[in-house]
Design an enzyme around this catalytic site. Structure first.
Site, PDB file in Angstrom:
ATOM      1  N   ASP A  30     -48.625 128.887 -30.081  1.00  0.00           N
ATOM      2  CA  ASP A  30     -47.187 128.738 -29.878  1.00  0.00           C
ATOM      3  C   ASP A  30     -46.457 128.728 -31.218  1.00  0.00           C
ATOM      4  O   ASP A  30     -46.990 128.257 -32.229  1.00  0.00           O
ATOM      5  CB  ASP A  30     -46.924 127.433 -29.121  1.00  0.00           C
ATOM      6  CG  ASP A  30     -45.548 127.397 -28.498  1.00  0.00           C
ATOM      7  OD1 ASP A  30     -44.918 128.465 -28.355  1.00  0.00           O
ATOM      8  OD2 ASP A  30     -45.086 126.293 -28.145  1.00  0.00           O
ATOM      9  N   GLY A  31     -45.213 129.224 -31.209  1.00  0.00           N
ATOM     10  CA  GLY A  31     -44.350 129.124 -32.380  1.00  0.00           C
ATOM     11  C   GLY A  31     -44.212 130.399 -33.190  1.00  0.00           C
ATOM     12  O   GLY A  31     -43.720 130.353 -34.325  1.00  0.00           O
ATOM     13  N   ASN A  32     -44.608 131.542 -32.638  1.00  0.00           N
ATOM     14  CA  ASN A  32     -44.489 132.798 -33.396  1.00  0.00           C
ATOM     15  C   ASN A  32     -43.043 133.130 -33.731  1.00  0.00           C
ATOM     16  O   ASN A  32     -42.723 133.505 -34.868  1.00  0.00           O
ATOM     17  CB  ASN A  32     -45.096 133.956 -32.593  1.00  0.00           C
ATOM     18  CG  ASN A  32     -46.600 133.854 -32.470  1.00  0.00           C
ATOM     19  OD1 ASN A  32     -47.274 133.394 -33.389  1.00  0.00           O
ATOM     20  ND2 ASN A  32     -47.125 134.268 -31.334  1.00  0.00           N
ATOM     21  N   ARG A  34     -40.429 131.039 -33.817  1.00  0.00           N
ATOM     22  CA  ARG A  34     -39.881 130.040 -34.737  1.00  0.00           C
ATOM     23  C   ARG A  34     -40.355 130.290 -36.162  1.00  0.00           C
ATOM     24  O   ARG A  34     -39.598 130.155 -37.125  1.00  0.00           O
ATOM     25  CB  ARG A  34     -40.287 128.640 -34.273  1.00  0.00           C
ATOM     26  CG  ARG A  34     -39.339 128.038 -33.256  1.00  0.00           C
ATOM     27  CD  ARG A  34     -39.910 126.788 -32.636  1.00  0.00           C
ATOM     28  NE  ARG A  34     -40.826 127.123 -31.538  1.00  0.00           N
ATOM     29  CZ  ARG A  34     -41.395 126.225 -30.751  1.00  0.00           C
ATOM     30  NH1 ARG A  34     -41.176 124.941 -30.948  1.00  0.00           N
ATOM     31  NH2 ARG A  34     -42.191 126.603 -29.765  1.00  0.00           N
ATOM     32  N   TRP A  35     -41.632 130.680 -36.294  1.00  0.00           N
ATOM     33  CA  TRP A  35     -42.163 130.993 -37.615  1.00  0.00           C
ATOM     34  C   TRP A  35     -41.403 132.166 -38.233  1.00  0.00           C
ATOM     35  O   TRP A  35     -41.078 132.151 -39.433  1.00  0.00           O
ATOM     36  CB  TRP A  35     -43.651 131.315 -37.512  1.00  0.00           C
ATOM     37  CG  TRP A  35     -44.290 131.698 -38.804  1.00  0.00           C
ATOM     38  CD1 TRP A  35     -44.832 130.876 -39.752  1.00  0.00           C
ATOM     39  CD2 TRP A  35     -44.433 133.031 -39.311  1.00  0.00           C
ATOM     40  NE1 TRP A  35     -45.312 131.602 -40.812  1.00  0.00           N
ATOM     41  CE2 TRP A  35     -45.076 132.932 -40.573  1.00  0.00           C
ATOM     42  CE3 TRP A  35     -44.092 134.289 -38.831  1.00  0.00           C
ATOM     43  CZ2 TRP A  35     -45.380 134.048 -41.338  1.00  0.00           C
ATOM     44  CZ3 TRP A  35     -44.386 135.402 -39.600  1.00  0.00           C
ATOM     45  CH2 TRP A  35     -45.029 135.270 -40.838  1.00  0.00           C
ATOM     46  N   SER A  76     -47.900 133.906 -20.982  1.00  0.00           N
ATOM     47  CA  SER A  76     -47.921 133.351 -19.635  1.00  0.00           C
ATOM     48  C   SER A  76     -47.296 134.345 -18.660  1.00  0.00           C
ATOM     49  O   SER A  76     -46.594 135.290 -19.052  1.00  0.00           O
ATOM     50  CB  SER A  76     -47.151 132.032 -19.581  1.00  0.00           C
ATOM     51  OG  SER A  76     -45.762 132.268 -19.740  1.00  0.00           O
ATOM     52  N   ASN A  79     -43.633 134.147 -19.233  1.00  0.00           N
ATOM     53  CA  ASN A  79     -43.196 134.912 -20.404  1.00  0.00           C
ATOM     54  C   ASN A  79     -42.925 136.365 -20.031  1.00  0.00           C
ATOM     55  O   ASN A  79     -41.904 136.956 -20.415  1.00  0.00           O
ATOM     56  CB  ASN A  79     -44.263 134.892 -21.493  1.00  0.00           C
ATOM     57  CG  ASN A  79     -44.430 133.555 -22.176  1.00  0.00           C
ATOM     58  OD1 ASN A  79     -45.490 133.247 -22.704  1.00  0.00           O
ATOM     59  ND2 ASN A  79     -43.393 132.721 -22.160  1.00  0.00           N
ATOM     60  N   ARG A 209     -47.072 119.415 -24.615  1.00  0.00           N
ATOM     61  CA  ARG A 209     -47.247 119.690 -23.194  1.00  0.00           C
ATOM     62  C   ARG A 209     -48.277 120.792 -23.008  1.00  0.00           C
ATOM     63  O   ARG A 209     -48.549 121.551 -23.928  1.00  0.00           O
ATOM     64  CB  ARG A 209     -45.915 120.080 -22.547  1.00  0.00           C
ATOM     65  CG  ARG A 209     -45.203 121.238 -23.242  1.00  0.00           C
ATOM     66  CD  ARG A 209     -43.720 121.293 -22.875  1.00  0.00           C
ATOM     67  NE  ARG A 209     -43.041 122.315 -23.665  1.00  0.00           N
ATOM     68  CZ  ARG A 209     -42.766 123.535 -23.221  1.00  0.00           C
ATOM     69  NH1 ARG A 209     -43.108 123.882 -21.994  1.00  0.00           N
ATOM     70  NH2 ARG A 209     -42.162 124.411 -23.984  1.00  0.00           N
ATOM     71  N   MET A 210     -48.823 120.869 -21.794  1.00  0.00           N
ATOM     72  CA  MET A 210     -49.834 121.882 -21.495  1.00  0.00           C
ATOM     73  C   MET A 210     -49.225 123.181 -20.988  1.00  0.00           C
ATOM     74  O   MET A 210     -49.834 124.244 -21.101  1.00  0.00           O
ATOM     75  CB  MET A 210     -50.826 121.335 -20.467  1.00  0.00           C
ATOM     76  CG  MET A 210     -51.753 120.272 -21.028  1.00  0.00           C
ATOM     77  SD  MET A 210     -52.900 120.927 -22.261  1.00  0.00           S
ATOM     78  CE  MET A 210     -53.999 121.877 -21.209  1.00  0.00           C
TER      79      MET A 210
END
Length: 254
Positions: A30-32, A34-35, A76, A79, A209-210
């Site tokens: 997660d966070g691609n 945001r990065w 997901s 997504n 969270r999962m």
């Protein structure tokens, strides 16, 4: 590599000696986006490209640490259904041109795919299926599962549907199926049956969270949340997570 980083990496590897280690590590990458924003990139989709190539590094680190199974969540079902179509198309191209091609070259891994492949473009589904076939006979390799078009809830629904379809084909009554249903019946009909459940689940980007990931398989897993966005995740972060896992297992057994 920075000499201090190298020394710290060696120190962490030494600390792992004698600690219980996970056989199966699952990673929520997660966070691609945001990065990418933090890096000042104009096109946040480029974060997905860095993230896809970063998975190659993660697999090398995992193999070096003796991890035999990795499950990586690429996208997901939500997504794929809800995000901007241009971003989804770009992510699917990466699955074809980076992930599928890498695993065909990297003989340390045998590929499995978990998810609803009918949600994917035909070319993506075909590239992943061909990579699965190309790696099927690597009997001494580790197991890499790519979760794409994946939902933990839908996996359980599909597994129950598989149990019912199997029962109907054999002429069994629903009351009989309900009375005799076991956890093993569900497990046999998961997207990738036969693999051990994950011992350790790592999620990056600080999300706690999962998010519908491996809901059936991860009920007994240790969870490690990391504040770093996925492309910034380092080998030392993996080794720290493995060290924490080993220490927790020892504490529980004492």
């Amino acid at each position: 590599m920075n000499p201090l980083y190298r020394l710290y990496t060696h120190k962490l590897r030494r600390q792992l000696a004698g600690l219980p280690q996970p056989q199966h590590v699952a990673i929520v990458m997660d966070g691609n986006r945001r990065w990418a924003r933090q890096a000042g990139l104009d096109d946040v989709r480029l974060g997905h490209r860095f993230g896809a190539h970063h998975l190659e590094q993660f697999l090398a680190w995992s193999a070096r640490a003796g991890v035999r199974c990795v499950t990586a969540w690429v996208a997901s079902a939500d997504n794929i259904k809800r995000r901007d179509p241009a971003e989804v198309d770009y992510l699917m191209q990466l699955a074809e041109t980076v992930l599928a091609k890498h695993v065909r070259r990297d003989h340390r891994w045998r590929l499995h795919v978990a998810g609803q492949l009918d949600l994917l473009p035909d070319s993506t589904a075909r590239a992943l299926k061909e990579a699965v076939e190309a790696t099927r006979d690597r009997h001494d390799a580790g197991d890499l599962t790519i979760a794409i078009g994946y939902s933990g809830r839908l996996e359980v629904v599909d597994a129950v549907r598989g149990v019912l379809d199997e029962a109907a084909a054999s002429g069994r009554e629903l009351s009989e199926v309900a009375a005799e249903l076991t956890e093993e019946d569900i497990s046999r009909h998961l997207y990738v049956p036969g693999l051990p459940d994950p011992d350790l689940v790592i999620r990056t980007s600080g999300e706690l969270r999962m998010s519908d990931f491996l809901l059936w398989q991860a009920t007994r897993s240790d969870i490690e949340f990391c504040d770093l966005n996925w492309p910034a995740f380092r080998e030392i972060d993996l080794l720290r997570a493995l060290r924490t896992y080993g220490q927790r297992v020892l504490e529980r057994s004492s």
